[in-house]
Every structure is written in C-alpha cells, then in structure tokens.
Design a protein around this motif. Structure first.
Motif, PDB file in Angstrom:
ATOM      1  N   ARG A 157      30.402  32.651  34.994  1.00 60.15           N
ATOM      2  CA  ARG A 157      31.795  32.758  35.610  1.00 60.15           C
ATOM      3  C   ARG A 157      32.310  34.214  35.131  1.00 60.15           C
ATOM      4  O   ARG A 157      32.790  35.045  36.207  1.00 60.15           O
ATOM      5  N   HIS A 158      32.090  34.708  34.160  1.00 61.19           N
ATOM      6  CA  HIS A 158      32.519  35.814  33.510  1.00 61.19           C
ATOM      7  C   HIS A 158      31.987  37.237  34.364  1.00 61.19           C
ATOM      8  O   HIS A 158      32.709  37.951  34.883  1.00 61.19           O
ATOM      9  N   ARG A 159      30.660  37.123  34.585  1.00 58.09           N
ATOM     10  CA  ARG A 159      30.118  37.988  35.538  1.00 58.09           C
ATOM     11  C   ARG A 159      30.706  37.842  36.805  1.00 58.09           C
ATOM     12  O   ARG A 159      30.956  38.959  37.463  1.00 58.09           O
ATOM     13  N   MET A 160      30.717  36.721  37.376  1.00 60.90           N
ATOM     14  CA  MET A 160      31.065  36.485  38.667  1.00 60.90           C
ATOM     15  C   MET A 160      32.446  37.084  38.889  1.00 60.90           C
ATOM     16  O   MET A 160      33.111  37.948  40.136  1.00 60.90           O
ATOM     17  N   TYR A 161      33.395  36.826  37.943  1.00 62.50           N
ATOM     18  CA  TYR A 161      34.894  37.074  38.059  1.00 62.50           C
ATOM     19  C   TYR A 161      35.159  38.658  37.807  1.00 62.50           C
ATOM     20  O   TYR A 161      35.859  39.454  38.317  1.00 62.50           O
ATOM     21  N   PHE A 162      34.350  39.233  36.600  1.00 62.79           N
ATOM     22  CA  PHE A 162      34.611  40.428  36.383  1.00 62.79           C
ATOM     23  C   PHE A 162      33.488  41.515  36.309  1.00 62.79           C
ATOM     24  O   PHE A 162      33.952  42.765  36.271  1.00 62.79           O
ATOM     25  N   GLY A 163      32.369  41.118  36.888  1.00 61.02           N
ATOM     26  CA  GLY A 163      31.337  42.110  36.929  1.00 61.02           C
ATOM     27  C   GLY A 163      30.829  42.798  35.402  1.00 61.02           C
ATOM     28  O   GLY A 163      30.910  41.846  34.467  1.00 61.02           O
ATOM     29  N   LYS A 200      36.632  44.724  25.518  1.00 64.17           N
ATOM     30  CA  LYS A 200      37.884  45.362  25.230  1.00 64.17           C
ATOM     31  C   LYS A 200      39.031  45.225  26.403  1.00 64.17           C
ATOM     32  O   LYS A 200      40.174  45.273  26.358  1.00 64.17           O
ATOM     33  N   ASP A 201      38.587  45.050  27.637  1.00 66.13           N
ATOM     34  CA  ASP A 201      39.646  44.837  28.725  1.00 66.13           C
ATOM     35  C   ASP A 201      40.397  43.533  28.856  1.00 66.13           C
ATOM     36  O   ASP A 201      40.979  43.493  29.413  1.00 66.13           O
ATOM     37  N   HIS A 202      39.860  42.741  27.828  1.00 67.38           N
ATOM     38  CA  HIS A 202      40.367  41.454  27.649  1.00 67.38           C
ATOM     39  C   HIS A 202      40.924  41.227  26.455  1.00 67.38           C
ATOM     40  O   HIS A 202      41.135  40.110  25.774  1.00 67.38           O
ATOM     41  N   GLN A 236      35.549  32.179  44.857  1.00 72.72           N
ATOM     42  CA  GLN A 236      35.630  33.173  45.831  1.00 72.72           C
ATOM     43  C   GLN A 236      37.410  33.380  45.633  1.00 72.72           C
ATOM     44  O   GLN A 236      37.641  34.898  45.806  1.00 72.72           O
ATOM     45  N   ASP A 237      38.206  32.419  45.589  1.00 77.98           N
ATOM     46  CA  ASP A 237      39.517  32.717  45.489  1.00 77.98           C
ATOM     47  C   ASP A 237      40.016  33.538  44.275  1.00 77.98           C
ATOM     48  O   ASP A 237      40.932  34.360  44.527  1.00 77.98           O
ATOM     49  N   VAL A 238      39.212  33.219  43.048  1.00 76.71           N
ATOM     50  CA  VAL A 238      39.652  33.779  41.926  1.00 76.71           C
ATOM     51  C   VAL A 238      39.293  35.258  41.959  1.00 76.71           C
ATOM     52  O   VAL A 238      40.034  35.962  41.597  1.00 76.71           O
ATOM     53  N   VAL A 239      37.943  35.456  42.492  1.00 74.29           N
ATOM     54  CA  VAL A 239      37.490  36.909  42.703  1.00 74.29           C
ATOM     55  C   VAL A 239      38.661  37.913  43.604  1.00 74.29           C
ATOM     56  O   VAL A 239      39.047  38.952  43.017  1.00 74.29           O
ATOM     57  N   ARG A 240      38.890  37.130  44.554  1.00 80.69           N
ATOM     58  CA  ARG A 240      39.915  37.693  45.727  1.00 80.69           C
ATOM     59  C   ARG A 240      41.333  38.022  45.027  1.00 80.69           C
ATOM     60  O   ARG A 240      41.669  39.279  45.029  1.00 80.69           O
ATOM     61  N   LEU A 241      41.651  37.337  44.213  1.00 82.08           N
ATOM     62  CA  LEU A 241      43.001  37.231  43.602  1.00 82.08           C
ATOM     63  C   LEU A 241      42.833  38.418  42.452  1.00 82.08           C
ATOM     64  O   LEU A 241      44.053  39.187  42.314  1.00 82.08           O
ATOM     65  N   LEU A 242      42.037  38.325  41.836  1.00 77.75           N
ATOM     66  CA  LEU A 242      41.878  39.298  40.700  1.00 77.75           C
ATOM     67  C   LEU A 242      41.531  40.726  41.236  1.00 77.75           C
ATOM     68  O   LEU A 242      42.348  41.649  40.742  1.00 77.75           O
TER      69      LEU A 242
END
Length: 226
Positions: free
Chosen positions: A114-120, A125-127, A209-215
């Motif tokens: 999920r982390h890779r999917m959401y954030f690439g 440190k970004d988090h 997909q909703d999560v990725v779009r909103l991020l």
C-alpha cells in the motif's frame, strides 16, 4: 469537545463539520494524518479547510485466529514498524505459538504494498513528523484498535502534540482515549455504537484509487498555498 447528534451525508460532509469545529482553536502549523482508507476523504477536507498538509498512517489489523474481524492487535507503518498487541484479547482467543509473528509479516507485506501504491518511491523522512502538532483523523471509531495503534506510533515518532479528530465514536472509548492524546474533537458520541456506517447517509467504500487521487490533489493544493 463532545456533542450529541448529527449524522453525516458522506465523509466529505463529516470533514467539513470537523474542520468547522477545529477552527475555533486552530493549531499553529499542524499536519493532518489520516488512517486509510476511510479516513482519507474526511482528512482531505480537514486539511484543505485548515491549510495543512495531508499524510497517511497505514495501520493493519491483526485478527484473532478464526475470527479475522476481531482485532487482537495492529501493525503500523513507519521507519520502524510498530506492532501493538492487545494481550487480554490474545489470551481470550488462545493464540497459538507463531501466529502473531506470521500475521506481523503478512500485514507488513500488505503495508509495504500500500505504501508503494500511495506514495511511490518516497523517503521515510517525508513522513517523519517529530515535533509537529498532528491532527489524527479517521471516519469513525468502533473498538479503537487501529486508532490506538496510530496514537502509539505517533508518540514513538516524537510528535509535538496529538489532536484526535473523528466524526463519531462511542462515549466510553473517548473517555479512555482522553488519557492518550492532547485533545479530542468528536461530533457525535453515542453511548452505544453498533456501526460507524449507520451515522452516514453514504458510506461507500473508499478505494485505493480514491486515496491516491486525494493525496495527489492535497499535494497540489498544498504547493499552491505555500
């Protein structure tokens, strides 16, 4: 602050009402941290209304043997992933040797996916929100396992303060969580909460997909603000 009452037309409506409730006592430079997936649409609106960045804290429940819907622990994403176990619940279900270790590895693999999917390919440190005031958001709390795991992980990270913001949660659980966070904003605190979904007109499942779009949209809007 607790109030009896409203049901929410959808998660966006819940986010608007939460943001309105928090604007009376704004934090100086907060970061809004959502529990995916359902917490993300709520947190997105809160972040936009408060002019704050949006991040995620990925929490995966560890279900009891033979009863996956009953959480006996949780695994939380982070530089050092955290495993929280409810010892009393684990004893109740007579967890066999090796079960928790196997579940930990299974859920860590899902968190990594999920982390890779959401954030690439981002950096840890970004988090890292050490020293920051955090607003932790979900779309509601039922038994508190995931939110407690998230609170524990944020404390381990060394954040400055934790304000828990949720549309609905059972009153007795909120009283317990008071001891664990700096402030709670909850719009509806019934004595008994059968299901979070009953407090929403539209509780359609939030997709990856909703999560990725909103991020992506949150990052774009945050760049415009700053």
């Amino acid at each position: 602050m607790f109030a009896s009452g409203p049901t929410f037309s959808d998660r966006e409506d819940a986010g608007r009402q939460l943001a309105d409730a928090m604007q009376a006592a704004p934090l100086k430079d907060p970061v809004v941290v959502a529990l995916p997936r359902g917490g993300v649409p709520v947190a997105f609106v809160v972040a936009q209304r408060l002019g704050a960045p949006l991040d995620l804290l990925i929490v995966r429940k560890i279900g009891a043997p033979g009863h996956p819907e009953y959480g006996i622990g949780a695994v939380v994403d982070g530089k050092q992933p955290h495993v929280i176990v409810n010892e009393a619940a684990a004893r109740q279900f007579h967890v066999p040797p090796g079960y928790l270790a196997a579940e930990r590895e299974h859920q860590l693999a899902e968190i990594e996916r999920r982390h890779r999917m959401y954030f690439g390919e981002d950096e840890p440190k970004d988090h890292d929100h050490a020293g920051r005031d955090v607003i932790l958001v979900d779309d509601g709390i039922a038994n508190g396992g995931s939110i407690r795991a998230g609170i524990h992980a944020l404390k381990e990270m060394g954040v400055g303060s934790i304000r828990l913001a949720v549309p609905v949660a059972p009153r007795d659980l909120l009283e317990e969580l008071r001891e664990e966070v700096d402030e709670i904003v909850c719009l509806s605190a019934p004595e008994r909460l059968d299901a979070v979904s009953l407090h929403y007109g539209d509780f359609t499942e939030t997709t990856d997909q909703d999560v990725v779009r909103l991020l992506k949209e949150a990052r774009r809007l945050n760049r415009m603000i700053h």
